[in-house]
Design a protein around this motif. Structure first.
Motif, PDB file in Angstrom:
ATOM      1  N   LYS A   1       0.761  -1.227  -0.085  1.00  0.00           N
ATOM      2  CA  LYS A   1      -0.047   0.047  -0.147  1.00  0.00           C
ATOM      3  C   LYS A   1       1.067   1.307  -0.080  1.00  0.00           C
ATOM      4  CE  LYS A   1      -4.399  -1.680   1.895  1.00  0.00           C
ATOM      5  NZ  LYS A   1      -5.351  -1.672   2.948  1.00  0.00           N
ATOM      6  N   GLN A   2       2.089   1.182   0.109  1.00  0.00           N
ATOM      7  CA  GLN A   2       3.103   2.364  -0.244  1.00  0.00           C
ATOM      8  C   GLN A   2       3.080   2.691  -1.419  1.00  0.00           C
ATOM      9  OE1 GLN A   2       6.786   1.807   2.222  1.00  0.00           O
ATOM     10  NE2 GLN A   2       6.138  -0.121   2.905  1.00  0.00           N
ATOM     11  N   GLY A   3       2.406   2.153  -2.400  1.00  0.00           N
ATOM     12  CA  GLY A   3       2.278   2.659  -3.867  1.00  0.00           C
ATOM     13  C   GLY A   3       1.217   3.692  -3.536  1.00  0.00           C
ATOM     14  N   ALA A   4       0.415   3.692  -2.708  1.00  0.00           N
ATOM     15  CA  ALA A   4      -0.545   4.914  -2.539  1.00  0.00           C
ATOM     16  C   ALA A   4      -1.596   5.101  -3.886  1.00  0.00           C
ATOM     17  CB  ALA A   4       0.185   6.438  -2.370  1.00  0.00           C
TER      18      ALA A   4
ATOM     19  N   ALA B   1       4.661  18.848   5.758  1.00  0.00           N
ATOM     20  CA  ALA B   1       4.021  19.815   5.240  1.00  0.00           C
ATOM     21  C   ALA B   1       4.549  20.523   4.015  1.00  0.00           C
ATOM     22  CB  ALA B   1       4.038  20.790   6.452  1.00  0.00           C
ATOM     23  N   GLU B   2       5.560  20.619   3.526  1.00  0.00           N
ATOM     24  CA  GLU B   2       6.222  21.211   2.319  1.00  0.00           C
ATOM     25  C   GLU B   2       5.699  20.362   1.184  1.00  0.00           C
ATOM     26  OE1 GLU B   2      10.141  22.497   0.389  1.00  0.00           O
ATOM     27  OE2 GLU B   2      10.050  22.746   2.642  1.00  0.00           O
ATOM     28  N   LEU B   3       5.912  18.888   1.441  1.00  0.00           N
ATOM     29  CA  LEU B   3       5.704  18.079   0.356  1.00  0.00           C
ATOM     30  C   LEU B   3       3.984  18.166   0.291  1.00  0.00           C
ATOM     31  CD1 LEU B   3       6.154  15.652  -1.549  1.00  0.00           C
ATOM     32  CD2 LEU B   3       5.601  14.245   0.455  1.00  0.00           C
ATOM     33  N   ALA B   4       3.191  18.186   1.173  1.00  0.00           N
ATOM     34  CA  ALA B   4       1.702  18.134   1.031  1.00  0.00           C
ATOM     35  C   ALA B   4       1.506  19.584   0.178  1.00  0.00           C
ATOM     36  CB  ALA B   4       1.032  18.228   2.235  1.00  0.00           C
ATOM     37  N   GLU B   5       1.998  20.737   0.218  1.00  0.00           N
ATOM     38  CA  GLU B   5       1.722  21.899  -0.339  1.00  0.00           C
ATOM     39  C   GLU B   5       2.257  21.727  -2.073  1.00  0.00           C
ATOM     40  OE1 GLU B   5       0.036  24.672   0.457  1.00  0.00           O
ATOM     41  OE2 GLU B   5      -0.364  23.518   2.071  1.00  0.00           O
ATOM     42  N   GLU B   6       3.432  20.859  -1.924  1.00  0.00           N
ATOM     43  CA  GLU B   6       3.799  20.715  -3.406  1.00  0.00           C
ATOM     44  C   GLU B   6       2.949  19.928  -4.257  1.00  0.00           C
ATOM     45  OE1 GLU B   6       7.830  19.464  -5.627  1.00  0.00           O
ATOM     46  OE2 GLU B   6       7.902  19.544  -3.699  1.00  0.00           O
ATOM     47  N   LEU B   7       2.313  18.861  -3.502  1.00  0.00           N
ATOM     48  CA  LEU B   7       1.172  18.048  -4.287  1.00  0.00           C
ATOM     49  C   LEU B   7       0.107  18.794  -4.518  1.00  0.00           C
ATOM     50  CD1 LEU B   7       1.896  14.818  -1.971  1.00  0.00           C
ATOM     51  CD2 LEU B   7       2.744  15.215  -4.458  1.00  0.00           C
ATOM     52  N   ARG B   8      -0.468  19.646  -3.438  1.00  0.00           N
ATOM     53  CA  ARG B   8      -1.505  20.375  -3.885  1.00  0.00           C
ATOM     54  C   ARG B   8      -1.225  21.331  -5.005  1.00  0.00           C
ATOM     55  NH1 ARG B   8      -1.326  20.831   2.205  1.00  0.00           N
ATOM     56  NH2 ARG B   8      -3.023  19.470   3.025  1.00  0.00           N
TER      57      ARG B   8
ATOM     58  N   HIS C   1      -7.510  14.496  -0.596  1.00  0.00           N
ATOM     59  CA  HIS C   1      -7.625  12.877  -0.546  1.00  0.00           C
ATOM     60  C   HIS C   1      -6.485  12.329  -1.135  1.00  0.00           C
ATOM     61  CE1 HIS C   1      -8.764   8.843   0.193  1.00  0.00           C
ATOM     62  NE2 HIS C   1      -8.746   8.476  -1.245  1.00  0.00           N
ATOM     63  N   GLU C   2      -6.007  12.589  -2.278  1.00  0.00           N
ATOM     64  CA  GLU C   2      -4.631  12.204  -2.766  1.00  0.00           C
ATOM     65  C   GLU C   2      -3.408  12.661  -2.166  1.00  0.00           C
ATOM     66  OE1 GLU C   2      -6.149  11.856  -7.697  1.00  0.00           O
ATOM     67  OE2 GLU C   2      -5.398  13.617  -6.712  1.00  0.00           O
TER      68      GLU C   2
ATOM     69  N   VAL D   1       1.101  11.111   0.988  1.00  0.00           N
ATOM     70  CA  VAL D   1       2.035  11.851   2.115  1.00  0.00           C
ATOM     71  C   VAL D   1       2.010  10.643   3.276  1.00  0.00           C
ATOM     72  CG1 VAL D   1       2.143  13.209   4.147  1.00  0.00           C
ATOM     73  CG2 VAL D   1       1.588  14.250   1.939  1.00  0.00           C
ATOM     74  N   ARG D   2       0.872   9.948   3.657  1.00  0.00           N
ATOM     75  CA  ARG D   2       0.897   9.103   4.356  1.00  0.00           C
ATOM     76  C   ARG D   2       1.781   7.758   4.112  1.00  0.00           C
ATOM     77  NH1 ARG D   2      -1.232   6.999   9.140  1.00  0.00           N
ATOM     78  NH2 ARG D   2      -2.246   4.792   9.149  1.00  0.00           N
ATOM     79  N   ALA D   3       1.671   7.325   2.637  1.00  0.00           N
ATOM     80  CA  ALA D   3       2.396   6.340   2.109  1.00  0.00           C
ATOM     81  C   ALA D   3       4.034   6.607   2.110  1.00  0.00           C
ATOM     82  CB  ALA D   3       2.078   5.791   0.904  1.00  0.00           C
TER      83      ALA D   3
END
Length: 419
Positions: A174-177, A268-275, A282-283, A288-290
Protein backbone atom coordinates in the motif's frame (compact mmCIF):
# COMPACT_ATOMS: atom_id res chain seq x y z
CA UNK A 1 30.45 -31.36 15.93
CA UNK A 2 27.20 -33.16 15.07
CA UNK A 3 26.83 -34.23 11.46
CA UNK A 4 23.86 -35.40 9.47
CA UNK A 5 20.23 -34.36 9.78
CA UNK A 6 19.68 -35.45 13.39
CA UNK A 7 22.93 -33.85 14.51
CA UNK A 8 22.08 -30.49 12.94
CA UNK A 9 18.76 -30.53 14.74
CA UNK A 10 20.58 -30.76 18.07
CA UNK A 11 22.15 -27.36 17.40
CA UNK A 12 18.79 -25.59 17.71
CA UNK A 13 16.81 -25.63 20.94
CA UNK A 14 13.61 -23.79 21.84
CA UNK A 15 15.42 -20.82 23.36
CA UNK A 16 19.00 -20.98 22.02
CA UNK A 17 21.12 -21.97 19.04
CA UNK A 18 24.69 -23.19 18.99
CA UNK A 19 27.41 -20.76 17.93
CA UNK A 20 28.59 -23.33 15.37
CA UNK A 21 25.74 -22.10 13.13
CA UNK A 22 27.75 -18.91 12.60
CA UNK A 23 31.19 -20.34 11.99
CA UNK A 24 31.22 -23.96 10.77
CA UNK A 25 31.93 -24.10 7.00
CA UNK A 26 30.42 -27.60 6.78
CA UNK A 27 27.12 -26.31 8.17
CA UNK A 28 27.16 -23.43 5.67
CA UNK A 29 27.68 -25.84 2.77
CA UNK A 30 24.78 -27.98 3.95
CA UNK A 31 22.56 -24.89 4.24
CA UNK A 32 23.12 -24.12 0.59
CA UNK A 33 21.87 -27.61 -0.29
CA UNK A 34 19.18 -28.29 2.31
CA UNK A 35 17.70 -24.77 2.56
CA UNK A 36 18.48 -22.62 -0.46
CA UNK A 37 17.94 -25.45 -2.95
CA UNK A 38 14.80 -26.70 -1.22
CA UNK A 39 12.58 -23.69 -0.66
CA UNK A 40 11.24 -20.55 -2.35
CA UNK A 41 13.94 -17.87 -2.58
CA UNK A 42 13.23 -14.23 -3.46
CA UNK A 43 15.07 -13.18 -6.63
CA UNK A 44 13.60 -9.84 -7.79
CA UNK A 45 10.73 -7.40 -7.76
CA UNK A 46 8.56 -7.32 -10.87
CA UNK A 47 9.47 -3.67 -11.51
CA UNK A 48 13.10 -4.73 -12.02
CA UNK A 49 12.01 -6.55 -15.21
CA UNK A 50 9.28 -4.09 -16.22
CA UNK A 51 8.88 -4.82 -19.93
CA UNK A 52 9.40 -7.63 -22.42
CA UNK A 53 13.05 -8.48 -23.15
CA UNK A 54 14.30 -7.07 -19.82
CA UNK A 55 16.47 -8.89 -17.31
CA UNK A 56 18.07 -8.62 -13.87
CA UNK A 57 20.93 -10.69 -12.42
CA UNK A 58 20.28 -12.35 -9.08
CA UNK A 59 21.17 -15.38 -6.95
CA UNK A 60 19.52 -18.41 -5.40
CA UNK A 61 21.85 -19.12 -2.53
CA UNK A 62 25.30 -19.12 -4.09
CA UNK A 63 24.05 -19.96 -7.58
CA UNK A 64 23.94 -17.08 -10.10
CA UNK A 65 20.67 -16.69 -11.99
CA UNK A 66 19.09 -14.29 -14.47
CA UNK A 67 15.52 -13.09 -13.94
CA UNK A 68 14.01 -12.36 -17.37
CA UNK A 69 10.77 -11.20 -18.92
CA UNK A 70 10.60 -12.71 -22.39
CA UNK A 71 8.99 -11.37 -25.56
CA UNK A 72 5.64 -12.82 -24.43
CA UNK A 73 6.14 -10.98 -21.09
CA UNK A 74 6.45 -14.21 -19.13
CA UNK A 75 8.94 -14.17 -16.23
CA UNK A 76 11.69 -16.79 -16.06
CA UNK A 77 14.57 -17.51 -13.68
CA UNK A 78 17.50 -19.10 -15.51
CA UNK A 79 20.81 -20.43 -14.27
CA UNK A 80 23.52 -18.05 -15.51
CA UNK A 81 25.59 -20.77 -17.13
CA UNK A 82 26.12 -21.67 -20.75
CA UNK A 83 25.24 -25.31 -21.44
CA UNK A 84 28.41 -25.75 -23.48
CA UNK A 85 31.42 -25.02 -21.24
CA UNK A 86 29.76 -23.30 -18.23
CA UNK A 87 30.69 -19.66 -18.86
CA UNK A 88 28.22 -17.08 -17.58
CA UNK A 89 26.09 -15.69 -20.39
CA UNK A 90 25.19 -12.45 -18.59
CA UNK A 91 27.48 -10.12 -16.64
CA UNK A 92 25.48 -6.90 -16.86
CA UNK A 93 23.50 -6.12 -13.70
CA UNK A 94 20.24 -5.38 -15.51
CA UNK A 95 19.03 -4.15 -18.86
CA UNK A 96 17.20 -4.96 -22.05
CA UNK A 97 18.12 -7.52 -24.68
CA UNK A 98 16.52 -10.11 -26.91
CA UNK A 99 19.33 -12.63 -26.64
CA UNK A 100 22.15 -13.76 -24.31
CA UNK A 101 25.36 -14.69 -26.13
CA UNK A 102 28.07 -16.69 -24.43
CA UNK A 103 31.32 -14.73 -24.91
CA UNK A 104 33.42 -17.90 -25.00
CA UNK A 105 32.09 -19.87 -28.00
CA UNK A 106 29.09 -17.86 -29.11
CA UNK A 107 26.17 -20.06 -28.08
CA UNK A 108 23.13 -17.79 -27.87
CA UNK A 109 19.89 -18.07 -25.90
CA UNK A 110 16.45 -16.45 -25.95
CA UNK A 111 15.13 -14.86 -22.76
CA UNK A 112 12.99 -17.93 -22.12
CA UNK A 113 16.24 -19.93 -22.00
CA UNK A 114 15.85 -21.70 -25.33
CA UNK A 115 19.11 -22.31 -27.19
CA UNK A 116 18.87 -20.07 -30.23
CA UNK A 117 21.98 -20.76 -32.29
CA UNK A 118 25.31 -22.57 -32.18
CA UNK A 119 28.23 -21.45 -34.36
CA UNK A 120 29.43 -24.14 -36.78
CA UNK A 121 26.72 -26.48 -35.57
CA UNK A 122 27.36 -29.01 -38.34
CA UNK A 123 30.60 -30.11 -36.70
CA UNK A 124 28.57 -31.60 -33.83
CA UNK A 125 27.04 -34.08 -36.23
CA UNK A 126 23.49 -34.80 -37.37
CA UNK A 127 22.35 -35.98 -33.93
CA UNK A 128 22.86 -32.62 -32.22
CA UNK A 129 19.53 -31.21 -31.03
CA UNK A 130 19.44 -27.62 -29.74
CA UNK A 131 16.24 -28.36 -27.80
CA UNK A 132 18.25 -30.58 -25.44
CA UNK A 133 20.46 -27.71 -24.24
CA UNK A 134 18.42 -24.71 -23.00
CA UNK A 135 19.54 -22.64 -20.06
CA UNK A 136 18.34 -24.43 -16.94
CA UNK A 137 15.05 -22.90 -15.84
CA UNK A 138 13.90 -22.82 -12.21
CA UNK A 139 10.29 -23.02 -11.11
CA UNK A 140 9.14 -19.42 -10.78
CA UNK A 141 6.09 -17.85 -9.14
CA UNK A 142 5.10 -14.32 -8.20
CA UNK A 143 3.02 -12.78 -5.42
CA UNK A 144 2.08 -9.09 -5.48
CA UNK A 145 5.19 -8.16 -7.44
CA UNK A 146 7.55 -10.37 -5.41
CA UNK A 147 9.28 -12.92 -7.67
CA UNK A 148 10.50 -16.18 -6.12
CA UNK A 149 12.27 -19.20 -7.58
CA UNK A 150 12.99 -22.73 -6.44
CA UNK A 151 15.00 -25.70 -7.64
CA UNK A 152 12.19 -28.04 -6.53
CA UNK A 153 9.32 -28.87 -8.84
CA UNK A 154 7.47 -30.78 -6.10
CA UNK A 155 7.39 -27.96 -3.53
CA UNK A 156 4.13 -26.37 -2.33
CA UNK A 157 2.80 -23.38 -4.30
CA UNK A 158 4.34 -20.02 -3.38
CA UNK A 159 1.13 -18.67 -1.85
CA UNK A 160 0.96 -21.68 0.47
CA UNK A 161 4.60 -21.17 1.48
CA UNK A 162 3.97 -17.50 2.25
CA UNK A 163 0.84 -18.35 4.22
CA UNK A 164 -0.04 -15.72 6.82
CA UNK A 165 2.70 -13.44 5.46
CA UNK A 166 0.56 -12.70 2.38
CA UNK A 167 -1.66 -10.32 4.35
CA UNK A 168 1.38 -8.32 5.41
CA UNK A 169 2.88 -8.24 1.91
CA UNK A 170 -0.42 -6.76 0.71
CA UNK A 171 -0.32 -4.13 3.47
CA UNK A 172 3.32 -3.33 2.68
CA UNK A 173 2.48 -2.72 -0.98
CA UNK A 174 0.00 0.00 0.00
CA UNK A 175 3.06 2.25 0.00
CA UNK A 176 2.26 2.73 -3.68
CA UNK A 177 -0.59 5.05 -2.55
CA UNK A 178 -2.79 3.73 -5.34
CA UNK A 179 0.08 3.47 -7.84
CA UNK A 180 2.04 0.25 -8.50
CA UNK A 181 5.12 -0.15 -6.32
CA UNK A 182 8.45 0.06 -8.11
CA UNK A 183 12.10 -0.07 -7.12
CA UNK A 184 13.80 3.34 -7.11
CA UNK A 185 17.42 2.47 -6.48
CA UNK A 186 19.64 0.41 -4.23
CA UNK A 187 23.02 0.03 -2.70
CA UNK A 188 24.92 -3.16 -1.96
CA UNK A 189 27.51 -3.93 0.65
CA UNK A 190 29.11 -6.93 2.31
CA UNK A 191 29.83 -7.55 5.96
CA UNK A 192 32.17 -10.14 7.47
CA UNK A 193 29.53 -12.29 9.12
CA UNK A 194 27.17 -15.22 8.69
CA UNK A 195 23.89 -14.69 6.81
CA UNK A 196 21.77 -15.73 9.78
CA UNK A 197 23.09 -12.82 11.86
CA UNK A 198 21.35 -10.44 9.44
CA UNK A 199 18.30 -12.71 9.22
CA UNK A 200 17.87 -12.24 12.98
CA UNK A 201 18.05 -8.46 12.79
CA UNK A 202 14.98 -7.49 10.80
CA UNK A 203 12.41 -8.44 13.45
CA UNK A 204 14.60 -7.45 16.41
CA UNK A 205 13.23 -4.24 17.94
CA UNK A 206 15.26 -4.83 21.12
CA UNK A 207 18.39 -3.37 19.51
CA UNK A 208 16.74 -0.34 17.91
CA UNK A 209 17.00 2.35 20.65
CA UNK A 210 20.56 1.21 21.44
CA UNK A 211 22.18 0.64 18.07
CA UNK A 212 20.26 3.44 16.35
CA UNK A 213 20.55 6.11 19.04
CA UNK A 214 22.42 8.42 16.63
CA UNK A 215 19.52 8.10 14.18
CA UNK A 216 17.00 8.95 16.89
CA UNK A 217 19.13 11.93 17.97
CA UNK A 218 19.02 13.25 14.39
CA UNK A 219 15.21 13.50 14.37
CA UNK A 220 12.90 16.31 15.35
CA UNK A 221 10.79 15.71 18.47
CA UNK A 222 7.66 14.78 16.52
CA UNK A 223 9.45 12.17 14.41
CA UNK A 224 11.43 10.82 17.35
CA UNK A 225 8.14 10.12 19.11
CA UNK A 226 6.94 8.17 16.06
CA UNK A 227 10.06 5.98 16.27
CA UNK A 228 9.57 5.11 19.94
CA UNK A 229 9.36 1.51 18.76
CA UNK A 230 9.28 -0.07 22.23
CA UNK A 231 6.58 2.17 23.61
CA UNK A 232 3.68 2.11 21.14
CA UNK A 233 2.00 -1.22 21.81
CA UNK A 234 3.64 -3.12 18.99
CA UNK A 235 4.23 -6.83 18.83
CA UNK A 236 6.18 -9.68 17.20
CA UNK A 237 4.53 -12.70 15.63
CA UNK A 238 5.58 -16.07 14.20
CA UNK A 239 3.82 -16.35 10.83
CA UNK A 240 4.88 -19.93 10.06
CA UNK A 241 7.47 -21.42 7.67
CA UNK A 242 10.19 -19.29 9.27
CA UNK A 243 8.48 -15.98 8.44
CA UNK A 244 7.96 -13.38 11.16
CA UNK A 245 6.43 -9.98 11.71
CA UNK A 246 7.47 -7.08 13.95
CA UNK A 247 4.95 -4.26 14.29
CA UNK A 248 6.69 -1.20 15.71
CA UNK A 249 4.17 1.55 14.89
CA UNK A 250 0.62 0.10 14.99
CA UNK A 251 -0.89 3.36 13.71
CA UNK A 252 1.01 2.84 10.44
CA UNK A 253 0.05 -0.78 9.76
CA UNK A 254 -2.66 0.05 7.20
CA UNK A 255 -1.71 3.13 5.22
CA UNK A 256 -5.24 3.45 3.83
CA UNK A 257 -6.58 4.21 7.32
CA UNK A 258 -6.52 7.45 9.33
CA UNK A 259 -6.21 9.64 6.25
CA UNK A 260 -7.98 12.44 8.13
CA UNK A 261 -5.20 12.63 10.74
CA UNK A 262 -3.11 15.85 10.78
CA UNK A 263 -0.25 15.84 8.29
CA UNK A 264 3.07 15.63 10.16
CA UNK A 265 5.10 18.82 10.13
CA UNK A 266 8.01 17.16 8.33
CA UNK A 267 5.69 16.46 5.36
CA UNK A 268 3.93 19.86 5.28
CA UNK A 269 6.10 21.20 2.44
CA UNK A 270 5.56 18.02 0.41
CA UNK A 271 1.80 18.31 0.91
CA UNK A 272 1.82 21.88 -0.40
CA UNK A 273 3.85 20.85 -3.45
CA UNK A 274 1.39 18.04 -4.22
CA UNK A 275 -1.57 20.39 -3.87
CA UNK A 276 0.12 22.84 -6.23
CA UNK A 277 0.42 20.04 -8.79
CA UNK A 278 -3.36 19.63 -8.69
CA UNK A 279 -3.75 16.57 -6.47
CA UNK A 280 -6.97 16.44 -4.45
CA UNK A 281 -6.87 16.62 -0.66
CA UNK A 282 -7.59 12.88 -0.47
CA UNK A 283 -4.74 12.10 -2.89
CA UNK A 284 -2.36 14.38 -1.00
CA UNK A 285 -3.12 12.69 2.30
CA UNK A 286 -2.85 9.23 0.78
CA UNK A 287 0.51 9.97 -0.85
CA UNK A 288 1.96 11.74 2.20
CA UNK A 289 0.94 8.89 4.50
CA UNK A 290 2.50 6.33 2.16
CA UNK A 291 5.73 8.29 1.72
CA UNK A 292 6.69 7.80 5.37
CA UNK A 293 6.51 4.01 5.04
CA UNK A 294 4.69 1.33 6.97
CA UNK A 295 4.93 0.63 10.66
CA UNK A 296 6.24 -2.92 10.49
CA UNK A 297 9.02 -5.22 9.32
CA UNK A 298 8.17 -8.51 7.61
CA UNK A 299 10.85 -11.19 7.45
CA UNK A 300 10.42 -13.84 4.74
CA UNK A 301 12.59 -16.91 5.26
CA UNK A 302 15.27 -17.34 4.09
CA UNK A 303 16.49 -14.19 2.32
CA UNK A 304 14.24 -11.12 2.04
CA UNK A 305 12.53 -8.58 4.26
CA UNK A 306 9.89 -5.96 3.62
CA UNK A 307 11.31 -3.48 6.10
CA UNK A 308 9.18 -0.38 6.79
CA UNK A 309 9.90 1.36 3.47
CA UNK A 310 12.40 -0.77 1.54
CA UNK A 311 13.40 -4.32 0.59
CA UNK A 312 16.38 -5.85 2.34
CA UNK A 313 17.84 -8.87 0.54
CA UNK A 314 20.61 -11.06 1.91
CA UNK A 315 22.91 -13.31 -0.09
CA UNK A 316 25.16 -15.88 1.59
CA UNK A 317 28.70 -15.63 0.20
CA UNK A 318 30.59 -17.84 2.66
CA UNK A 319 30.27 -18.94 6.26
CA UNK A 320 31.59 -15.56 7.41
CA UNK A 321 30.61 -13.20 4.60
CA UNK A 322 27.19 -11.93 3.50
CA UNK A 323 26.07 -9.51 0.80
CA UNK A 324 23.17 -7.13 1.47
CA UNK A 325 20.97 -5.22 -0.99
CA UNK A 326 18.95 -2.30 0.36
CA UNK A 327 16.35 -1.48 -2.29
CA UNK A 328 14.35 1.73 -2.04
CA UNK A 329 10.78 1.58 -3.31
CA UNK A 330 8.35 4.17 -4.56
CA UNK A 331 5.32 4.88 -6.71
CA UNK A 332 5.36 3.82 -10.36
CA UNK A 333 3.74 6.74 -12.16
CA UNK A 334 3.28 8.65 -8.92
CA UNK A 335 4.35 12.25 -8.29
CA UNK A 336 8.07 12.91 -8.57
CA UNK A 337 7.98 14.93 -5.35
CA UNK A 338 6.71 11.93 -3.40
CA UNK A 339 9.38 9.59 -4.77
CA UNK A 340 12.05 12.22 -4.15
CA UNK A 341 11.00 12.44 -0.51
CA UNK A 342 11.05 8.65 -0.20
CA UNK A 343 14.63 8.61 -1.48
CA UNK A 344 15.71 11.28 1.01
CA UNK A 345 14.15 9.33 3.88
CA UNK A 346 15.79 6.12 2.63
CA UNK A 347 19.18 7.82 2.43
CA UNK A 348 18.80 9.19 5.96
CA UNK A 349 18.54 5.73 7.52
CA UNK A 350 19.44 2.96 5.05
CA UNK A 351 21.63 4.74 2.52
CA UNK A 352 25.39 4.11 2.44
CA UNK A 353 26.00 7.36 4.36
CA UNK A 354 22.87 7.02 6.51
CA UNK A 355 22.54 6.26 10.19
CA UNK A 356 21.07 2.74 10.00
CA UNK A 357 23.23 0.65 7.69
CA UNK A 358 26.67 1.37 9.19
CA UNK A 359 25.47 0.86 12.77
CA UNK A 360 23.70 -2.40 11.92
CA UNK A 361 26.68 -3.69 9.96
CA UNK A 362 29.05 -3.00 12.84
CA UNK A 363 26.77 -4.93 15.17
CA UNK A 364 26.64 -7.90 12.81
CA UNK A 365 30.42 -7.85 12.40
CA UNK A 366 30.91 -7.83 16.16
CA UNK A 367 28.63 -10.84 16.56
CA UNK A 368 30.71 -12.80 14.05
CA UNK A 369 33.95 -11.73 15.71
CA UNK A 370 32.65 -12.56 19.16
CA UNK A 371 31.47 -15.99 18.05
CA UNK A 372 35.15 -17.00 17.82
CA UNK A 373 35.41 -16.69 21.61
CA UNK A 374 34.62 -19.96 23.34
CA UNK A 375 34.22 -23.43 21.90
CA UNK A 376 30.88 -24.75 23.14
CA UNK A 377 28.69 -21.72 23.84
CA UNK A 378 25.13 -20.92 22.81
CA UNK A 379 23.38 -17.90 21.31
CA UNK A 380 20.35 -16.95 23.42
CA UNK A 381 17.02 -16.24 21.70
CA UNK A 382 14.96 -16.59 24.86
CA UNK A 383 13.51 -13.11 25.27
CA UNK A 384 9.72 -12.76 25.40
CA UNK A 385 8.57 -16.36 25.02
CA UNK A 386 5.19 -15.83 26.69
CA UNK A 387 2.29 -14.47 24.57
CA UNK A 388 0.84 -11.10 25.50
CA UNK A 389 -2.44 -11.49 27.37
CA UNK A 390 -5.38 -9.56 25.96
CA UNK A 391 -3.45 -7.84 23.17
CA UNK A 392 -5.57 -6.31 20.41
CA UNK A 393 -3.59 -8.25 17.75
CA UNK A 394 -4.63 -11.61 19.21
CA UNK A 395 -3.51 -14.31 21.59
CA UNK A 396 -0.49 -15.48 19.58
CA UNK A 397 1.67 -12.35 19.71
CA UNK A 398 4.62 -11.48 21.94
CA UNK A 399 6.21 -8.26 23.14
CA UNK A 400 7.67 -6.03 20.42
CA UNK A 401 11.14 -6.60 21.90
CA UNK A 402 10.75 -10.41 21.99
CA UNK A 403 13.05 -12.71 20.04
CA UNK A 404 10.10 -14.52 18.49
CA UNK A 405 11.28 -13.81 14.95
CA UNK A 406 14.62 -15.45 15.61
CA UNK A 407 12.98 -18.49 17.13
CA UNK A 408 10.65 -18.78 14.14
CA UNK A 409 13.53 -18.68 11.66
CA UNK A 410 15.66 -21.16 13.58
CA UNK A 411 12.83 -23.65 13.97
CA UNK A 412 12.40 -23.56 10.18
CA UNK A 413 16.18 -23.95 9.85
CA UNK A 414 15.97 -26.99 12.12
CA UNK A 415 13.13 -28.56 10.13
CA UNK A 416 14.93 -28.13 6.84
CA UNK A 417 18.39 -29.13 8.04
CA UNK A 418 17.02 -32.24 9.80
CA UNK A 419 14.90 -33.41 6.87
Amino acid sequence: MPTGGAGYGDLVQDDRVHTALYKDPAIFDEEMERIFKNTWVWVAHASEVPRKNTFRKSYVGKQPVIVTRDKEEKVHVLLNRCRHRAATVCEKKAGKTSVFVCPYHGWSYNLDGKLRSVPHQAVYGEGFDKDEFPLVSLRTEEYNGMIFATFRDDIEPLEEFLGAARKWIDLFMKQGAGYPVKTLGEHQFRFPGNWKIQLENTTDAYHFPIVHKTFLDSLDAETENVFDVLGQGGWVEDLGNGHSLMVMIPDLVDLEENLDAPIPERFAELAEELRAEGHSDHEVRRIVRAVGGGGFNLNLFPNVACSMAFFRVLRPVSVDETEIRHIAIGMDGGPEAGNRMRMRLHEHFQGPMGFGSPDDAEGWERVQRGSSAGDDLWILVNRGKEPLVGHAAGSNVTDVSAETGMRAAYQQWKRMMSA
